[in-house]
Design a protein around this motif. Structure first.
Motif, PDB file in Angstrom:
ATOM      1  N   TYR A   1       0.889  -1.318  -0.144  1.00  0.00           N
ATOM      2  CA  TYR A   1       0.131  -0.424  -0.095  1.00  0.00           C
ATOM      3  C   TYR A   1       0.602   1.271  -0.100  1.00  0.00           C
ATOM      4  CZ  TYR A   1      -3.980   2.677   1.501  1.00  0.00           C
ATOM      5  OH  TYR A   1      -5.309   3.832   1.218  1.00  0.00           O
ATOM      6  N   PHE A   2       0.911   2.034  -1.401  1.00  0.00           N
ATOM      7  CA  PHE A   2       1.263   3.777  -1.205  1.00  0.00           C
ATOM      8  C   PHE A   2       3.079   2.987  -1.437  1.00  0.00           C
ATOM      9  CE2 PHE A   2      -2.713   5.600  -0.393  1.00  0.00           C
ATOM     10  CZ  PHE A   2      -2.836   6.562  -0.585  1.00  0.00           C
ATOM     11  N   GLY A   3       3.058   1.807  -1.714  1.00  0.00           N
ATOM     12  CA  GLY A   3       4.987   1.584  -1.556  1.00  0.00           C
ATOM     13  C   GLY A   3       5.245   1.878  -2.793  1.00  0.00           C
ATOM     14  N   ALA A   4       6.293   1.588  -3.169  1.00  0.00           N
ATOM     15  CA  ALA A   4       7.497   2.642  -4.420  1.00  0.00           C
ATOM     16  C   ALA A   4       7.077   1.669  -5.551  1.00  0.00           C
ATOM     17  CB  ALA A   4       8.866   2.470  -3.791  1.00  0.00           C
ATOM     18  N   ILE A   5       6.241   2.471  -6.686  1.00  0.00           N
ATOM     19  CA  ILE A   5       6.067   1.561  -7.101  1.00  0.00           C
ATOM     20  C   ILE A   5       6.487   0.431  -8.532  1.00  0.00           C
ATOM     21  CG2 ILE A   5       4.948   1.782 -10.153  1.00  0.00           C
ATOM     22  CD1 ILE A   5       2.750   4.716  -8.225  1.00  0.00           C
ATOM     23  N   PRO A   6       6.577   0.056  -8.943  1.00  0.00           N
ATOM     24  CA  PRO A   6       7.168  -0.801  -9.377  1.00  0.00           C
ATOM     25  C   PRO A   6       7.883  -0.374 -11.009  1.00  0.00           C
ATOM     26  CG  PRO A   6       6.242  -2.594  -9.075  1.00  0.00           C
ATOM     27  CD  PRO A   6       5.320  -1.280  -7.887  1.00  0.00           C
ATOM     28  N   GLU A   7       9.064  -0.116 -11.561  1.00  0.00           N
ATOM     29  CA  GLU A   7       9.422   0.360 -12.381  1.00  0.00           C
ATOM     30  C   GLU A   7       8.747  -0.010 -14.199  1.00  0.00           C
ATOM     31  OE1 GLU A   7      13.483   0.883 -15.653  1.00  0.00           O
ATOM     32  OE2 GLU A   7      13.880  -0.703 -14.189  1.00  0.00           O
ATOM     33  N   ARG A   8       8.511  -1.254 -13.991  1.00  0.00           N
ATOM     34  CA  ARG A   8       7.807  -1.854 -15.071  1.00  0.00           C
ATOM     35  C   ARG A   8       5.924  -1.354 -15.120  1.00  0.00           C
ATOM     36  NH1 ARG A   8       6.329  -7.780 -16.538  1.00  0.00           N
ATOM     37  NH2 ARG A   8       5.035  -7.513 -18.434  1.00  0.00           N
ATOM     38  N   VAL A   9       5.374  -1.308 -13.936  1.00  0.00           N
ATOM     39  CA  VAL A   9       4.393  -0.752 -13.357  1.00  0.00           C
ATOM     40  C   VAL A   9       4.314   0.795 -13.725  1.00  0.00           C
ATOM     41  CG1 VAL A   9       2.666  -0.415 -11.834  1.00  0.00           C
ATOM     42  CG2 VAL A   9       3.990  -2.505 -11.739  1.00  0.00           C
TER      43      VAL A   9
ATOM     44  N   VAL B   1      -3.672  -1.690  -1.713  1.00  0.00           N
ATOM     45  CA  VAL B   1      -4.035  -2.677  -0.311  1.00  0.00           C
ATOM     46  C   VAL B   1      -3.254  -3.962  -0.667  1.00  0.00           C
ATOM     47  CG1 VAL B   1      -4.609  -3.334   1.571  1.00  0.00           C
ATOM     48  CG2 VAL B   1      -5.611  -1.129   0.785  1.00  0.00           C
ATOM     49  N   ALA B   2      -4.198  -4.642  -1.998  1.00  0.00           N
ATOM     50  CA  ALA B   2      -3.573  -5.456  -1.707  1.00  0.00           C
ATOM     51  C   ALA B   2      -2.347  -5.571  -2.940  1.00  0.00           C
ATOM     52  CB  ALA B   2      -4.500  -6.261  -3.284  1.00  0.00           C
TER      53      ALA B   2
END
Length: 722
Positions: free
Chosen positions: A259-267, A292-293
């Motif tokens: 939740y609100f973590g670092a967004i993966p590069e590909r995403v 969240v999920a």
């Protein structure tokens, strides 16, 4: 080690790199560059023609038919100068999806040449088949004529594909006999009804200049991304949009690390590509983040007029899906694609206002002094209390039933959260004396280098289905894959009805000689006394609330779509829509029939898929593994060892359960009763529980069978590997 098919999918994913996309230019250069905006119209149209169009858009006046030819010519020249060869009337049938009818600008000439042609008649009216879309009996196969009609209030735009552009024209979709077959027509009607009643109330409150009142919408869109490599190995994701089987991984969302973590590069590259396209289409995408999920994300636009926001919401879903493919993903908009982790909603933020009075749901700093706000907000309270079951019915789908009431989404009981400040103000009104309202104060963080800032006067409540969030209401029960039009139609209409009631009461009291202040206070007091039971600020997930809401407050708990959809047939709901000219009884009945059919079809497709996967993929894999295990047991027993016998017996027992449950599910599929209400109840009370029992057996087998023999990609693979 995974099965060969799953291992191949895994290897292809690990070799993937983020798709190459061009850097996004400055926002000012690309914003609405693919939209035939008012500014482009002004530059292209004669002055009087532009004024006519502008008047229709801003004041809601009738479209001057003589202007259509001029607009069509300008629109065609703009589109063809960009390379468009086709135009499409875009409309929104009762499927929650977007439909398009494409036609070429081509006009062959007698000398064998061809020219481009686009007339006012072609702009204003199209003719798709009116009987092939779900219509609830309004049109039969032998009664096929239907019309699309240009909605001038929603701008035309260019939709690109790798080999060209299409001019897309938002339209309504109606039958030859005049009934609405779409989502847009009732939305426009509901806004007109709300505008009419809001004008009445604003006049009574002493306002002289009153611009058209419009509803606004900002919808937060949640979605999942799964790598395309897994899609071919999951028939349930392909055809149902959700996993019908899947054991929970050792780690899910319990750490709250996604939740609100670092967004993966590909995403993130995918998100930026989506936003680039949306900006060109004039869609004000504002926010993006991990949800969240695991594997779940969100995009949220800024507020717009409800009709345009609804069209843009459909565009967001379209762009998310098409862009995901380009990046090797599948975008899942199902409300519950994975069991055991949070599902996806579409929180609809809704308000009303105009250019002269502003946001009519803005309480200001001293809401106790803001009688205009208190009356409009009070009208919402009355409407939600009287028509809460209707609000539940307009979010009733097979997918959304997996969320509502499941401790991750609002409960199926519709209540309102006002916040402590406003709840206290309305309680004072109920008790007969309005003294004042509390302020939020200042947030002091105890560190000199950190700034002080004002606190909101009330907290937020994420368990409430209908929550006031400062200057708007957030309807949190809408499903991820739904059009927002249905909820907006319901909210606009129940507000129109309550504003009408408030205006009637005020007119009667003013006619009897009361002052506007005294009359308004009396009306508000009546609302709080008769409808205050719908206001609830506690934990909407708790069992205590579920019991108290029904037993003590008389609120309805419509747990499933089978319970909720028949609300559309209630006399008071039929009268509500007919009274305000939003939906005729025939149109409302058609919607009940369509939504009931969609619910039944969705569950029956899932049941058939579950049977097929269990019989043709899971059971053969399990029996093959048992055969291998039996040979291994003989070898072990030959040397005096048999540690695997108990596990083999457990697997064999679960395999027999699988056979028994598939037989029971197949029998239930073949015994559906006649009649939509009985059929829906059969789906909810027979098919879904049997599917759950079959799933329990399959998921238990997944935890016991050798990973190399298991045929389906697992939750761990789909949710965590990208």
């Amino acid at each position: 080690m995974p099965s060969p098919e799953r291992f191949a999918a895994l290897q292809s994913i690990l070799r993937r790199k983020p798709a190459a996309v061009e850097p996004t230019p400055a926002l000012e250069k690309i914003w609405a560059s693919d939209v035939f905006t008012l500014a482009k119209m002004k530059a292209a149209l004669p002055k009087e023609a532009f004024k006519s169009i502008q008047r229709t858009i801003r004041e809601g006046g009738k479209l001057d038919a003589s202007v259509a030819d001029v607009v069509a010519q300008a629109m065609k020249e703009w589109a063809t100068s960009r390379g468009a060869l086709y135009y499409a009337h875009v409309f929104y049938p009762l499927t929650n999806l977007t439909a398009e009818k494409h036609d070429g600008f081509i006009a062959p000439q007698s000398d064998g040449s061809a020219i481009t042609e686009f007339t006012g008649k072609l702009l204003v009216q199209g003719e798709p088949d009116g009987s092939s879309f779900p219509n609830g009996g309004i049109r039969s196969t032998f009664e096929a004529r239907g019309y699309t009609a240009w909605d001038v209030t929603s701008p035309a735009y260019l939709m690109p594909t790798p080999n060209g552009l299409t001019l897309c024209i938002p339209t309504v979709f109606v039958s030859w006999t005049g009934e609405a077959l779409d989502k847009k027509t009732p939305l426009l009607r509901s806004n007109a009804a709300m505008n009419q009643q809001a004008h009445r109330l604003l006049k009574l409150l002493g306002n002289k200049e009153i611009a058209p009142v419009n509803s606004s919408c900002g919808a937060e869109q949640e979605y999942f991304l799964v790598d395309n490599a897994y899609l071919g190995l999951r028939p349930d994701l392909q055809l149902a949009g959700r996993t019908l089987f899947g054991a929970p991984p050792a780690k899910g969302q319990q750490f709250d690390d996604h939740y609100f973590g670092a967004i993966p590069e590909r995403v993130q590259v995918f998100m930026q590509d989506v936003e680039h396209q949306l900006y060109r289409l004039g869609v004000p995408a504002k926010t993006r983040h991990n949800e969240v999920a695991p594997g779940q994300f969100e995009i949220a636009p800024v507020y717009e007029a409800a009709n345009v926001a609804t069209d843009h919401q459909q565009l967001i879903m379209t762009v998310l899906k098409s862009t995901a493919k380009k990046h090797g993903f599948t975008c899942l908009l199902h409300e519950k694609p994975f069991a055991g982790v949070n599902g996806s909603g579409k929180h609809v933020n809704w308000s009303i206002g105009n250019a002269t009075q502003g946001n009519l749901l803005d309480p200001g700093h001293t809401p106790h002094d803001n009688m205009q706000f208190l009356l409009f907000c009070g009208a919402v309270i009355r409407g939600v209390h009287k028509y809460g079951p209707l609000l539940r019915s307009v979010v009733a789908t097979a997918g959304n039933d997996h969320r509502l009431g499941a401790n991750e989404a609002p409960p199926a009981i519709i209540s309102i959260y006002l916040g402590s400040q406003l709840e206290d103000v309305y309680n004072q009104i109920r008790d007969g004396e309005l003294k004042g309202s509390s302020s939020g104060g200042v947030m002091q963080l105890g560190v000199d280098t950190l700034p002080e800032f004002p606190k909101d006067p009330g907290d937020r409540n994420r368990t409430s289905p209908f929550a006031f969030t400062g200057n708007r209401f957030e309807f949190r029960a809408v499903g991820s894959g739904q059009s927002v039009a249905g909820p907006l139609v319901a909210m606009n209409t129940i507000l129109a009805d309550s504003l009408c009631w408030v205006a009637d009461q005020l007119e009667a009291r003013l006619g009897a000689g009361e002052s506007i202040e005294s009359a308004a206070f009396a009306v508000l007091k009546q609302i709080t006394q008769e409808h205050g039971s719908v206001v609830f600020g506690g934990d909407g997930y708790s069992s205590e609330w579920h019991e108290m809401a029904v037993r003590e407050r008389g609120l309805e708990n419509l747990r499933t779509s089978a319970d909720a959809l028949p609300v559309l047939r209630r006399p008071e709901v039929r009268d509500l829509f007919a009274r305000h000219g939003v939906l005729s009884p025939v149109e409302l009945e058609s919607r009940y029939e369509v939504y009931a059919e969609q619910y039944i079809l969705a569950i029956e497709v899932e049941a058939k898929l579950a049977l097929r996967i269990a019989r043709t993929q899971v059971y053969p894999a399990v029996t093959a593994y048992l055969g291998d295990l039996a040979g291994s047991l003989q070898e072990q027993e030959a040397i005096g060892l048999s540690p695997s016998r108990a596990m083999a017996q457990e697997i064999a027992g679960l395999a027999q359960q699988l056979l028994d449950k598939t037989a029971a599910l197949e029998a239930a599929l073949g015994s559906a009763p006649h009649g939509s209400e009985a059929h829906m109840a059969h789906c909810a009370n027979s098919l879904l529980p049997l599917m759950g029992e079959l799933r329990a057996a399959v998921d238990a087998l997944e935890s016991l069978v050798d990973d190399g023999a298991w045929p389906l990609p697992t939750y761990q693979e789909m949710l965590f590997i990208r």
